[in-house]
Scaffold this motif. Structure first.
Motif, PDB file in Angstrom:
ATOM      1  N   PRO A   4       0.826  -1.218   0.021  1.00  0.00           N
ATOM      2  CA  PRO A   4       0.020   0.021  -0.146  1.00  0.00           C
ATOM      3  C   PRO A   4       0.796   1.032  -0.080  1.00  0.00           C
ATOM      4  CG  PRO A   4      -0.798  -1.559   1.608  1.00  0.00           C
ATOM      5  CD  PRO A   4       0.472  -2.047   0.997  1.00  0.00           C
ATOM      6  N   ARG A   5       0.521   2.166  -0.733  1.00  0.00           N
ATOM      7  CA  ARG A   5       1.227   3.412  -0.997  1.00  0.00           C
ATOM      8  C   ARG A   5       2.409   3.338  -1.235  1.00  0.00           C
ATOM      9  NH1 ARG A   5      -1.665   2.936   3.298  1.00  0.00           N
ATOM     10  NH2 ARG A   5      -0.024   2.517   4.717  1.00  0.00           N
ATOM     11  N   LYS A   6       3.116   2.413  -1.911  1.00  0.00           N
ATOM     12  CA  LYS A   6       4.388   2.124  -2.638  1.00  0.00           C
ATOM     13  C   LYS A   6       4.305   1.666  -4.055  1.00  0.00           C
ATOM     14  CE  LYS A   6       6.787   0.923   1.726  1.00  0.00           C
ATOM     15  NZ  LYS A   6       7.879   0.058   2.424  1.00  0.00           N
ATOM     16  N   GLU A   7       5.381   2.010  -4.514  1.00  0.00           N
ATOM     17  CA  GLU A   7       5.535   1.676  -6.152  1.00  0.00           C
ATOM     18  C   GLU A   7       5.613   0.056  -6.248  1.00  0.00           C
ATOM     19  OE1 GLU A   7       5.242   5.453  -7.499  1.00  0.00           O
ATOM     20  OE2 GLU A   7       5.745   3.661  -8.893  1.00  0.00           O
ATOM     21  N   ARG A   8       5.239  -0.352  -7.380  1.00  0.00           N
ATOM     22  CA  ARG A   8       5.498  -1.788  -7.549  1.00  0.00           C
ATOM     23  C   ARG A   8       6.996  -2.036  -7.658  1.00  0.00           C
ATOM     24  NH1 ARG A   8       2.462  -4.244 -12.743  1.00  0.00           N
ATOM     25  NH2 ARG A   8       3.108  -2.253 -13.501  1.00  0.00           N
ATOM     26  N   GLU A   9       7.384  -3.379  -7.251  1.00  0.00           N
ATOM     27  CA  GLU A   9       8.841  -3.647  -6.793  1.00  0.00           C
ATOM     28  C   GLU A   9       9.188  -5.150  -7.522  1.00  0.00           C
ATOM     29  OE1 GLU A   9      11.560  -4.066  -2.891  1.00  0.00           O
ATOM     30  OE2 GLU A   9       9.396  -4.434  -2.540  1.00  0.00           O
ATOM     31  N   PHE A  10      10.116  -4.848  -8.014  1.00  0.00           N
ATOM     32  CA  PHE A  10      10.580  -6.201  -8.614  1.00  0.00           C
ATOM     33  C   PHE A  10      11.032  -7.252  -7.618  1.00  0.00           C
ATOM     34  CE2 PHE A  10      13.145  -9.352 -11.271  1.00  0.00           C
ATOM     35  CZ  PHE A  10      13.901  -9.533 -10.537  1.00  0.00           C
ATOM     36  N   VAL A  11      10.948  -8.492  -7.634  1.00  0.00           N
ATOM     37  CA  VAL A  11      11.243  -9.418  -6.610  1.00  0.00           C
ATOM     38  C   VAL A  11      12.193 -10.601  -7.209  1.00  0.00           C
ATOM     39  CG1 VAL A  11      10.418 -11.210  -5.023  1.00  0.00           C
ATOM     40  CG2 VAL A  11       8.944  -9.222  -5.353  1.00  0.00           C
ATOM     41  N   ALA A  12      11.742 -11.137  -8.203  1.00  0.00           N
ATOM     42  CA  ALA A  12      12.536 -12.317  -8.941  1.00  0.00           C
ATOM     43  C   ALA A  12      12.208 -12.494 -10.125  1.00  0.00           C
ATOM     44  CB  ALA A  12      12.665 -13.540  -7.879  1.00  0.00           C
ATOM     45  N   ALA A  13      12.979 -13.027 -10.979  1.00  0.00           N
ATOM     46  CA  ALA A  13      12.819 -13.342 -12.328  1.00  0.00           C
ATOM     47  C   ALA A  13      13.460 -14.576 -12.795  1.00  0.00           C
ATOM     48  CB  ALA A  13      13.122 -12.365 -13.225  1.00  0.00           C
ATOM     49  N   ILE A  14      12.987 -15.330 -13.522  1.00  0.00           N
ATOM     50  CA  ILE A  14      13.799 -16.580 -14.062  1.00  0.00           C
ATOM     51  C   ILE A  14      13.351 -17.032 -15.454  1.00  0.00           C
ATOM     52  CG2 ILE A  14      11.474 -18.100 -13.708  1.00  0.00           C
ATOM     53  CD1 ILE A  14      13.508 -20.263 -12.610  1.00  0.00           C
ATOM     54  N   SER A  15      14.576 -17.171 -16.270  1.00  0.00           N
ATOM     55  CA  SER A  15      14.464 -17.420 -17.640  1.00  0.00           C
ATOM     56  C   SER A  15      13.631 -18.748 -18.180  1.00  0.00           C
ATOM     57  CB  SER A  15      15.983 -17.859 -18.263  1.00  0.00           C
ATOM     58  OG  SER A  15      16.449 -18.874 -17.665  1.00  0.00           O
ATOM     59  N   TRP A  16      13.407 -18.872 -19.347  1.00  0.00           N
ATOM     60  CA  TRP A  16      12.598 -19.875 -19.905  1.00  0.00           C
ATOM     61  C   TRP A  16      13.291 -21.295 -19.340  1.00  0.00           C
ATOM     62  CZ3 TRP A  16       8.687 -22.705 -21.249  1.00  0.00           C
ATOM     63  CH2 TRP A  16       8.776 -23.761 -22.215  1.00  0.00           C
ATOM     64  N   SER A  17      14.608 -21.481 -19.717  1.00  0.00           N
ATOM     65  CA  SER A  17      15.088 -22.843 -19.197  1.00  0.00           C
ATOM     66  C   SER A  17      15.321 -22.887 -17.622  1.00  0.00           C
ATOM     67  CB  SER A  17      16.528 -22.829 -19.875  1.00  0.00           C
ATOM     68  OG  SER A  17      17.408 -22.162 -19.229  1.00  0.00           O
ATOM     69  N   GLY A  18      15.099 -21.754 -16.915  1.00  0.00           N
ATOM     70  CA  GLY A  18      15.257 -22.073 -15.495  1.00  0.00           C
ATOM     71  C   GLY A  18      16.667 -21.840 -15.226  1.00  0.00           C
ATOM     72  N   GLY A  19      17.646 -21.606 -16.266  1.00  0.00           N
ATOM     73  CA  GLY A  19      19.106 -21.826 -16.103  1.00  0.00           C
ATOM     74  C   GLY A  19      19.638 -20.362 -15.429  1.00  0.00           C
ATOM     75  N   ARG A  20      18.915 -19.363 -15.624  1.00  0.00           N
ATOM     76  CA  ARG A  20      19.181 -17.921 -15.054  1.00  0.00           C
ATOM     77  C   ARG A  20      18.026 -17.322 -14.268  1.00  0.00           C
ATOM     78  NH1 ARG A  20      20.178 -12.325 -18.573  1.00  0.00           N
ATOM     79  NH2 ARG A  20      20.904 -10.968 -16.707  1.00  0.00           N
ATOM     80  N   THR A  21      18.512 -16.848 -12.978  1.00  0.00           N
ATOM     81  CA  THR A  21      17.510 -16.221 -12.112  1.00  0.00           C
ATOM     82  C   THR A  21      18.207 -14.972 -11.655  1.00  0.00           C
ATOM     83  OG1 THR A  21      18.527 -17.380 -10.149  1.00  0.00           O
ATOM     84  CG2 THR A  21      16.544 -18.422 -11.311  1.00  0.00           C
ATOM     85  N   ASP A  22      17.224 -13.895 -11.050  1.00  0.00           N
ATOM     86  CA  ASP A  22      17.707 -12.775 -10.808  1.00  0.00           C
ATOM     87  C   ASP A  22      16.833 -12.442  -9.459  1.00  0.00           C
ATOM     88  OD1 ASP A  22      17.627  -9.245 -11.965  1.00  0.00           O
ATOM     89  OD2 ASP A  22      18.888 -10.327 -10.506  1.00  0.00           O
ATOM     90  N   TYR A  23      17.325 -11.720  -8.324  1.00  0.00           N
ATOM     91  CA  TYR A  23      16.608 -11.533  -7.210  1.00  0.00           C
ATOM     92  C   TYR A  23      16.946 -10.074  -6.746  1.00  0.00           C
ATOM     93  CZ  TYR A  23      16.011 -16.610  -6.566  1.00  0.00           C
ATOM     94  OH  TYR A  23      15.771 -17.743  -6.827  1.00  0.00           O
ATOM     95  N   ALA A  24      15.671  -9.401  -6.386  1.00  0.00           N
ATOM     96  CA  ALA A  24      16.245  -8.241  -5.500  1.00  0.00           C
ATOM     97  C   ALA A  24      16.974  -8.358  -4.347  1.00  0.00           C
ATOM     98  CB  ALA A  24      14.768  -7.574  -5.265  1.00  0.00           C
ATOM     99  N   ASP A  25      17.864  -7.677  -3.978  1.00  0.00           N
ATOM    100  CA  ASP A  25      18.631  -7.480  -2.940  1.00  0.00           C
ATOM    101  C   ASP A  25      17.876  -7.946  -1.486  1.00  0.00           C
ATOM    102  OD1 ASP A  25      21.088  -5.110  -3.689  1.00  0.00           O
ATOM    103  OD2 ASP A  25      20.846  -7.192  -4.526  1.00  0.00           O
ATOM    104  N   SER A  26      16.704  -7.242  -1.335  1.00  0.00           N
ATOM    105  CA  SER A  26      15.848  -7.425  -0.163  1.00  0.00           C
ATOM    106  C   SER A  26      15.280  -8.965  -0.043  1.00  0.00           C
ATOM    107  CB  SER A  26      14.678  -6.297  -0.398  1.00  0.00           C
ATOM    108  OG  SER A  26      13.545  -6.718  -1.687  1.00  0.00           O
ATOM    109  N   VAL A  27      15.150  -9.654  -1.018  1.00  0.00           N
ATOM    110  CA  VAL A  27      14.818 -11.078  -0.813  1.00  0.00           C
ATOM    111  C   VAL A  27      15.707 -12.093  -1.187  1.00  0.00           C
ATOM    112  CG1 VAL A  27      12.609 -10.223  -1.691  1.00  0.00           C
ATOM    113  CG2 VAL A  27      14.231 -11.382  -3.266  1.00  0.00           C
ATOM    114  N   LYS A  28      16.963 -11.750  -1.625  1.00  0.00           N
ATOM    115  CA  LYS A  28      18.221 -12.798  -2.015  1.00  0.00           C
ATOM    116  C   LYS A  28      18.467 -13.678  -0.687  1.00  0.00           C
ATOM    117  CE  LYS A  28      20.822 -10.923  -5.018  1.00  0.00           C
ATOM    118  NZ  LYS A  28      21.850 -10.218  -5.525  1.00  0.00           N
ATOM    119  N   GLY A  29      18.409 -14.797  -0.815  1.00  0.00           N
ATOM    120  CA  GLY A  29      18.859 -15.532   0.377  1.00  0.00           C
ATOM    121  C   GLY A  29      17.649 -15.916   1.124  1.00  0.00           C
ATOM    122  N   ARG A  30      16.382 -15.656   0.860  1.00  0.00           N
ATOM    123  CA  ARG A  30      15.261 -15.875   1.617  1.00  0.00           C
ATOM    124  C   ARG A  30      14.432 -16.512   0.614  1.00  0.00           C
ATOM    125  NH1 ARG A  30      11.993 -12.176   3.921  1.00  0.00           N
ATOM    126  NH2 ARG A  30      12.810 -10.534   2.471  1.00  0.00           N
TER     127      ARG A  30
END
Length: 123
Positions: free
Chosen positions: A41-67
């Motif tokens: 609420p009252r915040k901008e939309r935020e990226f969390v994580a993404a994954i490639s079609w193959s699953g071989g590449r992933t990306d995480y926001a720093d705020s969720v990395k490791g969790r």
């Protein structure tokens, strides 16, 4: 046209876990990268994580990395977000998206979206 349905949200205590799912249907799902975004609420939309079609590449926001862990099962046309060690600041509506090309953090790069699922973490 690709339809996305996300689910799995709920209310948990801080330190708890949830697993979100994003099921795709419709036209061929081949080649689409997928990601999770959240909006509190009252915040901008935020990226969390993404994954490639193959699953071989992933990306995480720093705020969720490791969790959080993103994964996908293309045989089931489903993507997942395993969320552990949840914090009150993780409270938001989580939405999945899909797009073609390289995985992206920019929500404008996503062509299709789920309806969103509420995650509430209480302290």
């Amino acid at each position: 046209q690709v339809q996305l349905v996300d689910s799995g949200g709920g209310t948990v205590l801080a330190g708890g876990s949830l697993r979100l799912s994003c099921a795709a249907s419709g036209r061929s799902f081949n080649g689409y990268y997928m990601g999770w975004f959240r909006q509190a609420p009252r915040k901008e939309r935020e990226f969390v994580a993404a994954i490639s079609w193959s699953g071989g590449r992933t990306d995480y926001a720093d705020s969720v990395k490791g969790r959080f862990t993103i994964s996908r099962d293309n045989a089931k046309n489903t993507m997942y977000l395993q969320m552990n060690s949840l914090k009150p600041e993780d409270t938001a509506v989580y939405s999945c998206g899909a797009g073609l090309g390289s995985i992206a953090r920019d929500h404008a790069r996503y062509e299709y979206w789920g309806q969103g699922t509420q995650v509430t973490v209480s302290s």
